[in-house]
Design an enzyme around this catalytic site. Sequence first.
Site, PDB file in Angstrom:
ATOM      1  N   CYS A   1      -0.443   4.116   2.160  1.00  0.00           N
ATOM      2  CA  CYS A   1      -0.194   3.953   3.596  1.00  0.00           C
ATOM      3  C   CYS A   1       1.278   4.192   3.942  1.00  0.00           C
ATOM      4  O   CYS A   1       1.582   4.766   4.979  1.00  0.00           O
ATOM      5  CB  CYS A   1      -0.536   2.530   4.056  1.00  0.00           C
ATOM      6  SG  CYS A   1      -2.027   1.842   3.364  1.00  0.00           S
ATOM      7  N   ASP A   2       2.184   3.721   3.115  1.00  0.00           N
ATOM      8  CA  ASP A   2       3.585   3.616   3.541  1.00  0.00           C
ATOM      9  C   ASP A   2       4.589   4.488   2.784  1.00  0.00           C
ATOM     10  O   ASP A   2       5.759   4.544   3.171  1.00  0.00           O
ATOM     11  CB  ASP A   2       4.044   2.145   3.435  1.00  0.00           C
ATOM     12  CG  ASP A   2       3.243   1.245   4.378  1.00  0.00           C
ATOM     13  OD1 ASP A   2       2.825   1.735   5.440  1.00  0.00           O
ATOM     14  OD2 ASP A   2       3.046   0.074   4.045  1.00  0.00           O
TER      15      ASP A   2
ATOM     16  N   CYS B   1       0.841  -1.204   0.000  1.00  0.00           N
ATOM     17  CA  CYS B   1       0.000   0.000   0.000  1.00  0.00           C
ATOM     18  C   CYS B   1       0.872   1.249   0.000  1.00  0.00           C
ATOM     19  O   CYS B   1       1.410   1.635   1.041  1.00  0.00           O
ATOM     20  CB  CYS B   1      -0.906  -0.022   1.232  1.00  0.00           C
ATOM     21  SG  CYS B   1      -1.897   1.474   1.413  1.00  0.00           S
TER      22      CYS B   1
END
Length: 307
Positions: free
Chosen positions: A139-140, A136
């Site tokens: 997200c990261d 992701c």
Amino acid sequence: MKIKDLIIAGAGPAGLSAAIYGMRAGMDLAVIEKLAPGGQVMTTYEVENYPGFAEPVPGWELMSRMENQARRLGADIRSSQIEGFAWNDAEKYFRVALAGGEMLGARAVIAATGASLMKLGVPGEADFTGRGVSYCATCDAAFFREKVTAVVGGGNTALEEAIYLTKFSSKVYLVHRRDQFRGAKLLQQRVLENPRIVPVFDTVVTSINGELRVESVSTANKKTGEAGTIAVDGVFIFVGYQPNTAWLPRGILAANGEVIVDMHMRTTMPGLFAAGDLRKDSIRQIVAATADGATAALSAYEYLESL
Ligand code: NAP
């Protein structure tokens, strides 16, 4: 136990659309979602191809609008995991067992549990998940500010996520196993024009290496067989999806695990419908999942009326 008209499993675009149509049709329904409502779109940075938004809309915003719309209409959206699913032939309803022991019953069910990202299946992938391996970018990506990352895959997801990563990473190797990307032409063009993206064609990642965190990937060229190493701080893997259908009866699934449906989203089991990314021949687009959800809800309504 009160038997509901309809249980919708999954609160992504398909499940939430089914809930919107189901509520407007006056059905007594519940939506069961194992995570937060929104589905895969929640991890999409922005959506550019959902009609009605002239400017790209963040994935979370689009989904929170759908959730709010379903809730405004009175949809009961519950957070739980389905642990058992069976047809009670004597009393003609579906039994849905939730984590924690709660049991629900419904005359009709819409399976809208979507799909999950596939793993690459190479040494180091599992060991370094959360320590440099991610599925992701939204997200990261921020963990890789001014660092070097690799994206594996050549579909729309890999292309979009590689572009997103360039907001943070100084260099993004886009490792694809063929010499042509699978993703949309417009995205291909954006990738090839992006000075921070380095396409690495005809190449597979054979292992992900490091001590405490990811330090490199080992590669093999599919045409020449030549082995190589690319020094990276992170690896983002986007090599396709598999349907989340383990909870469903085997008899309604194709060999690859997708649910077989007709044009009305009916499975071969009366009263059981499927919508969205988990169904066979889905084009895996948000707009298609929402259409599936609407179709499934209206089909479920017709089915209930016919009983
Ligand atoms: P996908 O289209 O199935 O692409 C998967 C990619 O991973 C392909 O390029 C494939 O290579 C590669 N791949 C598969 N297994 C591999 C392996 N073991 N090693 C190396 N590479 C491997 O998956 P996706 O990109 O996640 O997209 C899924 C669906 O969602 C698609 O229908 C897509 O159009 C849709 N989607 C749409 C949008 C959008 O419209 N904006 C955004 C995201 C996703 P090959 O090309 O050689 O098969």
